[in-house]
Design a protein around this motif. Sequence first.
Motif, PDB file in Angstrom:
ATOM      1  N   VAL A  93      85.261  47.429  23.526  1.00 52.22           N
ATOM      2  CA  VAL A  93      84.705  46.113  23.184  1.00 52.22           C
ATOM      3  C   VAL A  93      83.320  45.941  23.814  1.00 52.22           C
ATOM      4  N   TYR A  94      83.163  46.391  25.056  1.00 49.44           N
ATOM      5  CA  TYR A  94      81.859  46.327  25.726  1.00 49.44           C
ATOM      6  C   TYR A  94      80.821  47.130  24.943  1.00 49.44           C
ATOM      7  N   TYR A  95      81.212  48.322  24.524  1.00 50.36           N
ATOM      8  CA  TYR A  95      80.302  49.149  23.732  1.00 50.36           C
ATOM      9  C   TYR A  95      79.969  48.480  22.400  1.00 50.36           C
ATOM     10  N   VAL A  96      80.973  47.936  21.726  1.00 49.37           N
ATOM     11  CA  VAL A  96      80.762  47.319  20.414  1.00 49.37           C
ATOM     12  C   VAL A  96      79.798  46.145  20.515  1.00 49.37           C
ATOM     13  N   VAL A  97      79.965  45.311  21.520  1.00 48.01           N
ATOM     14  CA  VAL A  97      79.083  44.150  21.691  1.00 48.01           C
ATOM     15  C   VAL A  97      77.639  44.604  21.901  1.00 48.01           C
ATOM     16  N   LEU A  98      77.440  45.581  22.779  1.00 54.75           N
ATOM     17  CA  LEU A  98      76.087  46.095  23.024  1.00 54.75           C
ATOM     18  C   LEU A  98      75.495  46.712  21.761  1.00 54.75           C
ATOM     19  N   ALA A 101      74.818  43.995  18.893  1.00 59.11           N
ATOM     20  CA  ALA A 101      73.752  43.050  19.224  1.00 59.11           C
ATOM     21  C   ALA A 101      72.377  43.712  19.117  1.00 59.11           C
ATOM     22  N   VAL A 102      72.220  44.862  19.751  1.00 57.64           N
ATOM     23  CA  VAL A 102      70.915  45.525  19.764  1.00 57.64           C
ATOM     24  C   VAL A 102      70.589  46.082  18.377  1.00 57.64           C
ATOM     25  N   GLN A 103      71.563  46.716  17.755  1.00 59.96           N
ATOM     26  CA  GLN A 103      71.309  47.345  16.452  1.00 59.96           C
ATOM     27  C   GLN A 103      70.941  46.314  15.389  1.00 59.96           C
ATOM     28  N   THR A 104      71.660  45.200  15.345  1.00 55.81           N
ATOM     29  CA  THR A 104      71.380  44.186  14.329  1.00 55.81           C
ATOM     30  C   THR A 104      70.017  43.549  14.552  1.00 55.81           C
ATOM     31  N   THR A 177      74.117  53.629  27.655  1.00 49.46           N
ATOM     32  CA  THR A 177      73.416  54.815  27.161  1.00 49.46           C
ATOM     33  C   THR A 177      73.996  55.284  25.835  1.00 49.46           C
ATOM     34  N   ILE A 178      75.314  55.343  25.755  1.00 48.66           N
ATOM     35  CA  ILE A 178      75.964  55.733  24.501  1.00 48.66           C
ATOM     36  C   ILE A 178      75.614  54.745  23.393  1.00 48.66           C
ATOM     37  N   ALA A 179      75.603  53.457  23.735  1.00 42.89           N
ATOM     38  CA  ALA A 179      75.269  52.436  22.741  1.00 42.89           C
ATOM     39  C   ALA A 179      73.844  52.608  22.225  1.00 42.89           C
ATOM     40  N   MET A 180      72.894  52.859  23.130  1.00 42.08           N
ATOM     41  CA  MET A 180      71.502  53.003  22.696  1.00 42.08           C
ATOM     42  C   MET A 180      71.288  54.275  21.872  1.00 42.08           C
ATOM     43  N   VAL A 181      72.006  55.337  22.214  1.00 40.99           N
ATOM     44  CA  VAL A 181      71.901  56.563  21.424  1.00 40.99           C
ATOM     45  C   VAL A 181      72.363  56.307  19.994  1.00 40.99           C
ATOM     46  N   ASN A 182      73.476  55.610  19.836  1.00 40.55           N
ATOM     47  CA  ASN A 182      73.985  55.332  18.497  1.00 40.55           C
ATOM     48  C   ASN A 182      73.151  54.278  17.779  1.00 40.55           C
TER      49      ASN A 182
END
Length: 312
Positions: A93-98, A101-104, A177-182
């Motif tokens: 859930v933490y990853y999904v929120v990050l 939010a950033v991707q959109t 980091t994983i979130a920003m990579v994706n």
Amino acid sequence: MSILTPLRRGAADRSAPRRPRFRGATRDLPLAIAFILPATIGFGVFLVWPTIRGIWLSFTDYSVFQPGKFVGLDNYTTMLADPVFWSSMRTTVYYVVLNIAVQTLVALVLAVLLSRLTASLWVRGIVLTPYLVSNVVTALLWLLLLDYQLGIVNELLEWVGIGRQSFWGNPHLVVPTIAMVNVWRHVGYTSLLIFAGLQTISPQVYEAAKVDGASEWSMFWRITLPLLRPYLAMVLIVTSIGSFQVFDTVSVATQGGPANASNVIQYYIYNVAFSRYDFGYASAMSVALLVVLSVITVAQYRLSRAGHSDTN
């Protein structure tokens, strides 16, 4: 000519046999079936049947070494008492929120810039390029770029005086980091979806707003965002489902570490199934994830009123 002639003609027309209304549709039916059948078979074989079998396996203790027997709700009881499962869900859930939010946000800005500032197909193609790279290659690329000793990113950070960062080894940095990579990989595709929505907004709306003295910022908030709402809702639903299924980056770069800090639910399900060979319990967690995604999708659809457009 007699005044009754048109009446007789009309009566004759009504008495004449009519051509079947659906003759054309019936003639095209075999061709339509030929086009639909391969996708229908693939959908049934690779989606419907695995889903049904997975639900059944969640009620058994099936493993590779034994056929398994029906155990009722035992797997679900074990899941509710499993601290690793809940930890994995919180991490996911933490990853999904990050990620969402950033991707959109970045995709929305890119789509607006592409729509308002340039019509170059080359620029749009460059924005989409990272999405054409596979997840595994993307993970390997950023694993090298963010390496603590040899990564060029840490070299730049040390050069500007910030100091090296353990992006993959710090429990507080690994999930962002994983979130920003994706985000880097998927933002081009997401911006393309939003860009398609922008093309449905008539330029006359913006021209009328300019005549009334509206600024670009005002038009963005009062015209672009309201008219984009159905498309943004669709983007949020698609990215939410995709984000909950993150696996490749974790498997390649961190293997769930350090100290289970990046042990997302998909990776935990994979470990339970293919390391412990407990397919029954893994199926139960998969069914739970399916329920969570269904609830989130329905909630997003209703709250965003995705089925209604402000253009009407």
